[in-house]
Design an enzyme around this catalytic site. Structure first.
Site, PDB file in Angstrom:
ATOM      1  N   ASP A   7       0.588  -1.131   0.226  1.00 56.34           N
ATOM      2  CA  ASP A   7       0.160   0.084   0.169  1.00 56.34           C
ATOM      3  C   ASP A   7       0.806   1.249   0.268  1.00 56.34           C
ATOM      4  OD1 ASP A   7      -2.412   1.936   0.195  1.00 56.34           O
ATOM      5  OD2 ASP A   7      -3.084   1.092   2.519  1.00 56.34           O
TER       6      ASP A   7
ATOM      7  N   GLY B  18       0.596  -9.635   4.883  1.00 56.99           N
ATOM      8  CA  GLY B  18       2.139  -9.481   5.196  1.00 56.99           C
ATOM      9  C   GLY B  18       2.105  -8.750   6.127  1.00 56.99           C
ATOM     10  N   VAL B  19       0.817  -7.466   6.974  1.00 60.07           N
ATOM     11  CA  VAL B  19       1.388  -7.016   8.180  1.00 60.07           C
ATOM     12  C   VAL B  19      -0.307  -7.952   8.359  1.00 60.07           C
ATOM     13  CG1 VAL B  19       0.424  -5.354   9.295  1.00 60.07           C
ATOM     14  CG2 VAL B  19       2.059  -4.692   7.739  1.00 60.07           C
TER      15      VAL B  19
HETATM   16  P1  ADP Z   1      -1.579  -6.386   3.799  1.00 64.38           P
HETATM   17  O1  ADP Z   1      -1.646  -5.783   5.139  1.00 64.38           O
HETATM   18  O2  ADP Z   1      -2.471  -7.745   2.925  1.00 64.38           O
HETATM   19  O3  ADP Z   1      -0.878  -7.895   4.433  1.00 64.38           O
HETATM   20  P2  ADP Z   1       0.990  -5.848   3.030  1.00 64.38           P
HETATM   21  O4  ADP Z   1       1.603  -4.556   1.721  1.00 64.38           O
HETATM   22  O5  ADP Z   1       1.667  -5.523   4.281  1.00 64.38           O
HETATM   23  O6  ADP Z   1      -0.238  -6.099   2.793  1.00 64.38           O
HETATM   24  O7  ADP Z   1       1.583  -8.093   2.724  1.00 64.38           O
HETATM   25  C1  ADP Z   1       1.265  -7.965   1.427  1.00 64.38           C
HETATM   26  C2  ADP Z   1       1.912  -9.153   0.842  1.00 64.38           C
HETATM   27  O8  ADP Z   1       2.830  -7.792  -0.156  1.00 64.38           O
HETATM   28  C3  ADP Z   1       3.752  -9.407   1.407  1.00 64.38           C
HETATM   29  O9  ADP Z   1       3.798 -10.784   0.532  1.00 64.38           O
HETATM   30  C4  ADP Z   1       4.376  -8.085   0.840  1.00 64.38           C
HETATM   31  O10 ADP Z   1       5.430  -9.192   0.913  1.00 64.38           O
HETATM   32  C5  ADP Z   1       4.205  -7.955  -0.649  1.00 64.38           C
HETATM   33  N1  ADP Z   1       4.545  -6.406  -0.799  1.00 64.38           N
HETATM   34  C6  ADP Z   1       4.934  -5.701  -0.181  1.00 64.38           C
HETATM   35  N2  ADP Z   1       5.103  -4.689  -1.280  1.00 64.38           N
HETATM   36  C7  ADP Z   1       5.077  -5.112  -2.436  1.00 64.38           C
HETATM   37  C8  ADP Z   1       5.577  -4.461  -3.676  1.00 64.38           C
HETATM   38  N3  ADP Z   1       6.302  -3.306  -3.894  1.00 64.38           N
HETATM   39  N4  ADP Z   1       4.819  -5.429  -5.064  1.00 64.38           N
HETATM   40  C9  ADP Z   1       5.147  -6.272  -4.580  1.00 64.38           C
HETATM   41  N5  ADP Z   1       4.209  -6.931  -2.999  1.00 64.38           N
HETATM   42  C10 ADP Z   1       4.735  -6.075  -2.181  1.00 64.38           C
END
Ligand code: ADP
Length: 175
Positions: free
Chosen positions: A39, A124-125
């Protein structure tokens, strides 16, 4: 490169913000006002125009999807969807995650977007176990193609080697 019916299904490792594609999907939160992880990366790369549109939209319930410009990124649009925060697997997390993928695809088709890239939503988070989450992601895409077709290419974007290997194994088994 995989193919299911008329839809190409691809797996890549990298940064989703760099893709030149019709739609990239953002793993957003209910406020749509930006956050960390993918995000944060999308808002940083796309610039303030995305946040402005998100504010006008005013939020998004879990499992649903909303669309904005992609600002300065090479993709045409961003589809913001909200996956569930994983608690114990008994709070309808699976259904919410499935809906996040399915409703993103529906919104793409509605906007005549033919190619779409997904990050690994909620893993992720939000703490969704990666193994289960990848199965749900693939199932939602396959079900959507079975039901609606109308999408030329789906790309799963793995951000880590671990995610890449997981999807690679699952796609080889299922498609
Ligand atoms: P959520 O809050 O839905 O868990 P996150 O952004 O924390 O979302 O993580 C979702 C996934 O996106 C994770 O697997 C993370 O490693 C991945 N991620 C983070 N940055 C990027 C990026 N720039 N491009 C693609 N995937 C990403």
């Amino acid at each position: 490169m995989y193919k299911y019916k008329d839809t190409k299904i691809n797996l890549i490792k990298g940064d989703i913000t760099k893709l030149e594609i019709d739609a990239i999907v953002n793993a957003a939160n209910n406020s749509l006002l930006g956050g960390g992880g993918v995000d944060g990366a999308i808002h940083r790369a796309g610039g303030g125009e995305i946040l402005k549109e998100c504010k006008e939209i005013g939020g998004c319930p879990t499992g649903e999807a909303r669309i904005t410009t992609a600002g300065k990124m090479p993709s045409k649009k961003v589809i913001h969807t909200v996956g569930p925060i994983y608690k114990d697997g008994k709070q309808n997390e699976e259904e919410f995650l499935y809906n996040a993928y399915f409703n993103s695809l529906k919104l793409a088709v509605k906007n005549k977007l033919k190619t779409i890239a997904f990050p690994s939503i909620s893993t992720g988070v939000y703490g969704y176990p990666k193994n289960e989450a990848s199965s749900i992601a693939i199932k939602a895409v396959i079900d959507f193609i079975d039901r609606y077709g109308e999408i030329d290419e789906v790309i799963f974007v793995a951000f880590s080697q671990e995610d890449y290997d997981l999807y690679y194994k699952k796609l080889n088994k299922n498609i």
